[in-house]
Design a protein around this motif. Structure first.
Motif, PDB file in Angstrom:
ATOM      1  N   ALA A  17       0.875  -1.184   0.000  1.00 34.22           N
ATOM      2  CA  ALA A  17       0.000   0.000   0.000  1.00 34.22           C
ATOM      3  C   ALA A  17       0.906   1.227   0.000  1.00 34.22           C
ATOM      4  O   ALA A  17       0.671   2.185   0.736  1.00 34.22           O
ATOM      5  CB  ALA A  17      -0.913  -0.025   1.225  1.00 34.22           C
ATOM      6  N   LEU A  20       2.524   6.206  -4.133  1.00 37.87           N
ATOM      7  CA  LEU A  20       3.365   6.587  -5.274  1.00 37.87           C
ATOM      8  C   LEU A  20       4.558   5.648  -5.438  1.00 37.87           C
ATOM      9  O   LEU A  20       5.118   5.524  -6.524  1.00 37.87           O
ATOM     10  CB  LEU A  20       3.887   8.017  -5.094  1.00 37.87           C
ATOM     11  N   GLY A 128       2.357  17.804  -6.176  1.00 38.30           N
ATOM     12  CA  GLY A 128       1.674  16.611  -5.698  1.00 38.30           C
ATOM     13  C   GLY A 128       1.698  15.584  -6.816  1.00 38.30           C
ATOM     14  O   GLY A 128       2.180  15.868  -7.919  1.00 38.30           O
TER      15      GLY A 128
HETATM   16  C1  LIG Z   1      -3.274  17.543  -4.633  1.00 36.61           C
HETATM   17  C2  LIG Z   1      -3.988  16.269  -4.335  1.00 36.61           C
HETATM   18  C3  LIG Z   1      -5.337  16.311  -4.046  1.00 36.61           C
HETATM   19  C4  LIG Z   1      -6.021  15.139  -3.748  1.00 36.61           C
HETATM   20  N1  LIG Z   1      -7.355  15.214  -3.459  1.00 36.61           N
HETATM   21  C5  LIG Z   1      -8.028  14.086  -3.154  1.00 36.61           C
HETATM   22  C6  LIG Z   1      -9.414  14.148  -2.831  1.00 36.61           C
HETATM   23  O1  LIG Z   1     -10.028  15.206  -2.834  1.00 36.61           O
HETATM   24  N2  LIG Z   1     -10.042  12.986  -2.525  1.00 36.61           N
HETATM   25  C7  LIG Z   1      -9.397  11.793  -2.525  1.00 36.61           C
HETATM   26  O2  LIG Z   1     -10.009  10.774  -2.244  1.00 36.61           O
HETATM   27  N3  LIG Z   1      -8.085  11.703  -2.824  1.00 36.61           N
HETATM   28  C8  LIG Z   1      -7.391  12.818  -3.148  1.00 36.61           C
HETATM   29  N4  LIG Z   1      -6.066  12.744  -3.485  1.00 36.61           N
HETATM   30  C9  LIG Z   1      -5.428  11.420  -3.577  1.00 36.61           C
HETATM   31  C10 LIG Z   1      -5.106  10.863  -2.230  1.00 36.61           C
HETATM   32  O3  LIG Z   1      -4.373  11.811  -1.476  1.00 36.61           O
HETATM   33  C11 LIG Z   1      -4.256   9.590  -2.435  1.00 36.61           C
HETATM   34  O4  LIG Z   1      -4.916   8.725  -3.352  1.00 36.61           O
HETATM   35  C12 LIG Z   1      -4.080   8.869  -1.123  1.00 36.61           C
HETATM   36  O5  LIG Z   1      -3.456   9.700  -0.169  1.00 36.61           O
HETATM   37  C13 LIG Z   1      -3.235   7.633  -1.358  1.00 36.61           C
HETATM   38  O6  LIG Z   1      -3.175   6.929  -0.129  1.00 36.61           O
HETATM   39  P1  LIG Z   1      -2.290   5.655  -0.018  1.00 36.61           P
HETATM   40  O7  LIG Z   1      -2.457   5.173   1.393  1.00 36.61           O
HETATM   41  O8  LIG Z   1      -2.568   4.716  -1.153  1.00 36.61           O
HETATM   42  O9  LIG Z   1      -0.792   6.181  -0.273  1.00 36.61           O
HETATM   43  P2  LIG Z   1       0.072   7.188   0.622  1.00 36.61           P
HETATM   44  O10 LIG Z   1      -0.788   8.045   1.479  1.00 36.61           O
HETATM   45  O11 LIG Z   1       1.038   7.843  -0.322  1.00 36.61           O
HETATM   46  O12 LIG Z   1       0.845   6.210   1.588  1.00 36.61           O
HETATM   47  C14 LIG Z   1       1.867   5.386   1.107  1.00 36.61           C
HETATM   48  C15 LIG Z   1       2.853   5.213   2.248  1.00 36.61           C
HETATM   49  O13 LIG Z   1       3.799   4.206   1.893  1.00 36.61           O
HETATM   50  C16 LIG Z   1       5.035   4.595   2.436  1.00 36.61           C
HETATM   51  N5  LIG Z   1       6.108   3.872   1.752  1.00 36.61           N
HETATM   52  C17 LIG Z   1       6.615   4.087   0.513  1.00 36.61           C
HETATM   53  N6  LIG Z   1       7.596   3.220   0.241  1.00 36.61           N
HETATM   54  C18 LIG Z   1       7.713   2.416   1.328  1.00 36.61           C
HETATM   55  C19 LIG Z   1       8.564   1.318   1.652  1.00 36.61           C
HETATM   56  N7  LIG Z   1       9.502   0.866   0.800  1.00 36.61           N
HETATM   57  N8  LIG Z   1       8.407   0.734   2.850  1.00 36.61           N
HETATM   58  C20 LIG Z   1       7.478   1.177   3.726  1.00 36.61           C
HETATM   59  N9  LIG Z   1       6.645   2.216   3.475  1.00 36.61           N
HETATM   60  C21 LIG Z   1       6.765   2.824   2.287  1.00 36.61           C
HETATM   61  C22 LIG Z   1       5.080   6.093   2.202  1.00 36.61           C
HETATM   62  O14 LIG Z   1       6.020   6.698   3.054  1.00 36.61           O
HETATM   63  C23 LIG Z   1       3.647   6.484   2.546  1.00 36.61           C
HETATM   64  O15 LIG Z   1       3.511   6.792   3.909  1.00 36.61           O
HETATM   65  C24 LIG Z   1      -5.345  13.896  -3.765  1.00 36.61           C
HETATM   66  C25 LIG Z   1      -3.969  13.850  -4.054  1.00 36.61           C
HETATM   67  C26 LIG Z   1      -3.299  15.027  -4.345  1.00 36.61           C
HETATM   68  C27 LIG Z   1      -1.828  14.967  -4.667  1.00 36.61           C
END
Ligand SMILES: Cc1cc2nc3c(=O)[nH]c(=O)nc-3n(C[C@H](O)[C@H](O)[C@H](O)COP(=O)(O)OP(=O)(O)OC[C@H]3O[C@@H](n4cnc5c(N)ncnc54)[C@H](O)[C@@H]3O)c2cc1C
Length: 205
Positions: A17, A20, A128
């Motif tokens: 999870a 990026l 972002g």
């Molecule tokens: C400007 C902007 C506006 C947005 N607006 C919205 C919105 O209005 N509504 C909405 O639903 N979504 C929105 N999003 C999208 C949303 O923010 C993301 O889809 C969401 O935060 C992704 O969550 P995630 O848990 O998948 O990833 P992330 O929150 O990126 O978490 C991934 C984690 O993995 C960790 N990681 C990476 N590599 C490793 C490794 N090798 N070992 C251990 N940990 C690792 C990282 O440090 C991070 O903490 C927006 C995004 C942006 C950029």
């Protein structure tokens, strides 16, 4: 699994999870994910003193912009032009500064959606990014490597989807039937068809 500190963890289940960084993490396990890390800069402007009460959160899907009021008379704004996949980037660039020249097109669209914001003062911008799949829908599935699960490719929707995704992943991993069909989120869907999609279309499903 081995951590960057050299610790070894024996586990039957690993969930990627990593947002990026999920394609990079998948690569460590020899799994390829059809995810593009696409640049999506955001900008902050200062509303003029005569603006009045803060505007609502507003998405102009036709005009390609969105705004969110912040405290202190500020407004966060960005593009909904779905050009992120044309601007792939290194996830380590996340949070870097963006200059006024890159903001100009975005602020023009914002000004068309809310004309009073056309006069707003530019404050700052930063980089972002979205982790984008070909159909702009997440991958929630076990990878071909048994025990290595994927919850990634949120394609700009991951914040609001997070609770439902947590429940679906828990059900799938525990072998329970999820409340919502997992079929649209299978990794194999991309092998079956050249899936096409957009940010806006995936909103409306
Ligand atoms: C400007 C902007 C506006 C947005 N607006 C919205 C919105 O209005 N509504 C909405 O639903 N979504 C929105 N999003 C999208 C949303 O923010 C993301 O889809 C969401 O935060 C992704 O969550 P995630 O848990 O998948 O990833 P992330 O929150 O990126 O978490 C991934 C984690 O993995 C960790 N990681 C990476 N590599 C490793 C490794 N090798 N070992 C251990 N940990 C690792 C990282 O440090 C991070 O903490 C927006 C995004 C942006 C950029």
């Amino acid at each position: 699994m081995e951590t960057s500190r050299g610790e070894r963890i024996e586990t039957p289940i690993v969930v990627n999870a990593a947002g990026l960084w999920s394609p990079i993490v998948a690569g460590l396990a020899g799994v390829e994910l059809p995810i593009v890390v696409g640049r999506h800069p955001v900008f902050v402007v200062e509303r003029d003193a005569g603006f009045g009460a803060p505007h609502p959160v507003f998405l102009d899907l036709a005009g390609g912009s969105y705004v969110r009021p912040e405290s202190g008379g500020l407004t966060l704004t960005g593009s909904l032009t779905e050009d992120e996949t044309r601007h792939p980037m290194d996830p380590e660039m996340l949070g870097a500064d963006v200059g006024l020249e890159e903001a100009t097109d975005v602020l023009e669209r914002t000004g068309r959606a809310l004309p009073r914001l056309a006069e707003a003062r530019y404050r700052r911008g930063w980089v972002g990014a979205f982790d984008i799949t070909p159909d702009w829908m997440p991958i929630l599935d076990e990878s071909p490597l048994r025990g290595f699960w994927i919850a990634a490719g949120m394609s700009g929707h991951g914040f609001k989807l997070a609770p439902a995704i947590g429940e679906m992943m828990a059900d799938l991993i525990a072998g329970r039937t999820p409340a919502v069909s997992p079929e649209p989120f299978r990794l194999a869907r991309f092998a079956r068809s050249a899936a096409g999609g957009t940010f806006v279309a995936s909103y409306l499903r």
